[in-house]
Design a protein around this motif. Structure first.
Motif, short mmCIF file in Angstrom:
data_model
loop_
_atom_site.label_atom_id
_atom_site.label_comp_id
_atom_site.label_asym_id
_atom_site.label_seq_id
_atom_site.Cartn_x
_atom_site.Cartn_y
_atom_site.Cartn_z
N PRO A 1 24.15 -9.67 2.32
CA PRO A 1 24.68 -10.99 2.70
C PRO A 1 26.17 -10.99 3.04
N ARG A 2 26.84 -9.85 2.87
CA ARG A 2 28.25 -9.77 3.25
C ARG A 2 28.41 -9.47 4.74
N HIS A 3 27.28 -9.21 5.42
CA HIS A 3 27.33 -8.87 6.83
C HIS A 3 26.47 -9.84 7.65
N ASN A 4 26.71 -9.83 8.95
CA ASN A 4 25.90 -10.61 9.88
C ASN A 4 24.92 -9.69 10.61
N LEU B 1 17.56 -24.22 14.69
CA LEU B 1 17.49 -23.73 16.07
C LEU B 1 18.83 -23.95 16.75
N ILE B 2 19.24 -22.96 17.55
CA ILE B 2 20.47 -23.07 18.33
C ILE B 2 20.18 -22.58 19.75
N PRO B 3 21.02 -22.95 20.73
CA PRO B 3 20.77 -22.53 22.12
C PRO B 3 20.83 -21.02 22.28
N SER B 4 19.98 -20.51 23.15
CA SER B 4 19.92 -19.06 23.37
C SER B 4 20.91 -18.63 24.44
N ASP B 5 22.19 -18.89 24.18
CA ASP B 5 23.23 -18.40 25.07
C ASP B 5 24.21 -17.57 24.25
N ARG B 6 25.01 -16.78 24.94
CA ARG B 6 25.90 -15.83 24.27
C ARG B 6 26.91 -16.53 23.36
N ASP B 7 27.48 -17.65 23.81
CA ASP B 7 28.51 -18.32 23.01
C ASP B 7 27.96 -18.84 21.69
N SER B 8 26.74 -19.37 21.70
CA SER B 8 26.15 -19.92 20.48
C SER B 8 25.90 -18.82 19.46
N ALA B 9 25.37 -17.69 19.93
CA ALA B 9 25.12 -16.57 19.03
C ALA B 9 26.43 -15.97 18.54
N ALA B 10 27.39 -15.83 19.45
CA ALA B 10 28.67 -15.23 19.08
C ALA B 10 29.41 -16.06 18.04
N HIS B 11 29.28 -17.38 18.11
CA HIS B 11 29.94 -18.25 17.14
C HIS B 11 29.51 -17.91 15.72
N LEU B 12 28.22 -17.65 15.53
CA LEU B 12 27.70 -17.32 14.21
C LEU B 12 28.08 -15.90 13.79
N LEU B 13 28.04 -14.98 14.74
CA LEU B 13 28.34 -13.59 14.41
C LEU B 13 29.82 -13.36 14.14
N ARG B 14 30.67 -14.28 14.60
CA ARG B 14 32.11 -14.18 14.33
C ARG B 14 32.48 -14.73 12.95
N ARG B 15 31.59 -15.45 12.32
CA ARG B 15 31.90 -16.07 11.04
C ARG B 15 32.22 -15.01 9.98
N GLU B 16 33.33 -15.20 9.32
CA GLU B 16 33.71 -14.27 8.26
C GLU B 16 32.88 -14.55 7.01
N GLY B 17 32.69 -13.52 6.21
CA GLY B 17 31.93 -13.68 4.98
C GLY B 17 30.48 -13.26 5.11
N GLY B 18 29.98 -13.16 6.36
CA GLY B 18 28.61 -12.70 6.58
C GLY B 18 27.56 -13.72 6.20
N GLY B 19 26.32 -13.22 6.06
CA GLY B 19 25.22 -14.08 5.64
C GLY B 19 24.49 -14.77 6.76
N ASN B 20 24.80 -14.45 8.03
CA ASN B 20 24.15 -15.10 9.16
C ASN B 20 23.19 -14.13 9.85
N ALA B 21 21.96 -14.59 10.07
CA ALA B 21 20.95 -13.79 10.76
C ALA B 21 20.55 -14.51 12.03
N VAL B 22 21.01 -14.01 13.16
CA VAL B 22 20.69 -14.60 14.47
C VAL B 22 19.39 -13.99 14.96
N VAL B 23 18.37 -14.81 15.10
CA VAL B 23 17.04 -14.32 15.47
C VAL B 23 16.80 -14.57 16.95
#
Length: 335
Positions: free
Chosen positions: A100-103, A161-183
């Motif tokens: 959970p410390r990683h995305n 659910l979030i939009p399937s575009d690069r910016d939406s996914a990148a927003h979550l993957l940039r979050r510090e602290g981890g714990g995000n799983a973009v499916v």
């Protein structure tokens, strides 16, 4: 062909399971259009202020879907989804821990017709994702088109659910602290045109954007294979090169959504209809593939990781296929 009607003695539990799936199929196929109709229809009634106020809210809330959305745990934990889970049934199988410390970027295969496995496993708590992967929060990507439908956008955001575009996914993957799983359902809508019982054809050879995304953010890649996803519906024959397939592919390019001509069973009879068959789905989450972060990956780097991802996906499939009644001589096919 004689019609096979459902017996009158069906237990209440099974009727509730069917009802849960009916509302889900309606939501998938017609709820967005219904919401648009209601939004504009209200403008011509004494309730016009509802649409006007919502339009103001919509304007102010426009960027929320691309900023991680707005989950509603009450909806995700609804008993409706447990009934839907038990209709098939659907289960999730864990093969390795996720830190959970990683995305992470989870690649989901196959798309199937209506991505039932992806929805139940990652947009609800019915199969225990949070228990299996403590500290992780899943976000399933969906076509941006659906986030332009009033009211409907708010409903689907509640499930994560979030939009399937690069910016939406990148927003979550940039979050510090981890714990995000973009499916990400890698094959997308075009893959649904090959979804039929016994099919193991994946649209993956040219799909490399998710790999580049993972490298840019240092997010580990996780292959996910959902056994049984293609068994839920029959589909009208549409081999490549046929007039039907050409028409479907052309419509998909114009509209952004695929239109597979599928059928299965009905509500009170089993001979025809748009409800999926009661076939089990086993969604197997593979082990993470470590990814070195690089803001500007070369094409060679992307290609090497893409090749490794395919190898790991094949290993995952081969390791579990006989357990889920897949013949030993059947293998994944990539296009």
């Amino acid at each position: 062909m004689p019609i096979e009607f459902a017996p009158l003695s069906i237990p209440v539990e099974r009727r509730l399971q069917t009802a849960a799936v009916v509302q889900w199929v309606f939501s998938f196929l017609a709820l967005a259009q219904t919401c648009i109709f209601v939004f504009f229809g209200l403008l011509f009634t004494r309730f016009w202020l509802v649409s006007v106020l919502y339009a103001i809210w919509w304007y102010l809330d426009w960027d929320t879907p691309s900023k991680g959305g707005r989950k509603c745990q009450l909806l995700r934990r609804s008993v409706i989804w447990r009934y839907m889970r038990d209709y098939f049934p659907i289960s999730m199988i864990k093969t390795a821990d996720l830190d959970p410390r990683h995305n992470y970027v989870l690649g989901f295969h196959p798309h199937g017709v209506l991505v039932a496995g992806a929805f139940v496993n990652f947009c609800t708590d019915a199969t225990g994702f949070r228990t299996l992967f403590p500290g992780m929060t899943p976000y399933l990507l969906m076509l941006p088109l659906w986030f332009r439908a009033p009211f409907f956008r708010d409903y689907i955001m509640c499930g994560g659910l979030i939009p399937s575009d690069r910016d939406s996914a990148a927003h979550l993957l940039r979050r510090e602290g981890g714990g995000n799983a973009v499916v990400i359902v890698i094959g997308g809508a075009p893959e649904s045109l090959d979804a039929r019982p016994g099919a193991f054809t994946l649209l993956l050879r040219s799909r490399k954007g998710f790999v580049k995304l993972a490298i840019e953010h240092g997010a580990s890649l996780v292959p996910v294979f959902s056994f049984g996803e293609n068994e839920l519906f029959d589909q009208v024959e549409n081999p490549k090169g046929s007039w039907l397939r050409r028409a479907q592919e052309r419509l998909q390019k114009i509209m952004g959504v695929a239109l597979p001509l599928f059928h299965a069973r009905g509500i009170i009879q089993y001979s025809f209809g748009l409800l999926p068959y009661r076939k089990p789905i086993f969604t197997v989450v593979g082990k993470p593939i470590n990814v070195e972060q690089n803001d500007h990956p070369s094409q060679g780097e992307v290609d090497r990781l893409h090749k490794l991802y395919i190898e790991e996906l094949c290993n995952l499939f081969e390791a579990h296929k006989t357990r889920y009644n897949i013949p030993a001589d059947r293998h994944l096919e990539f296009v």
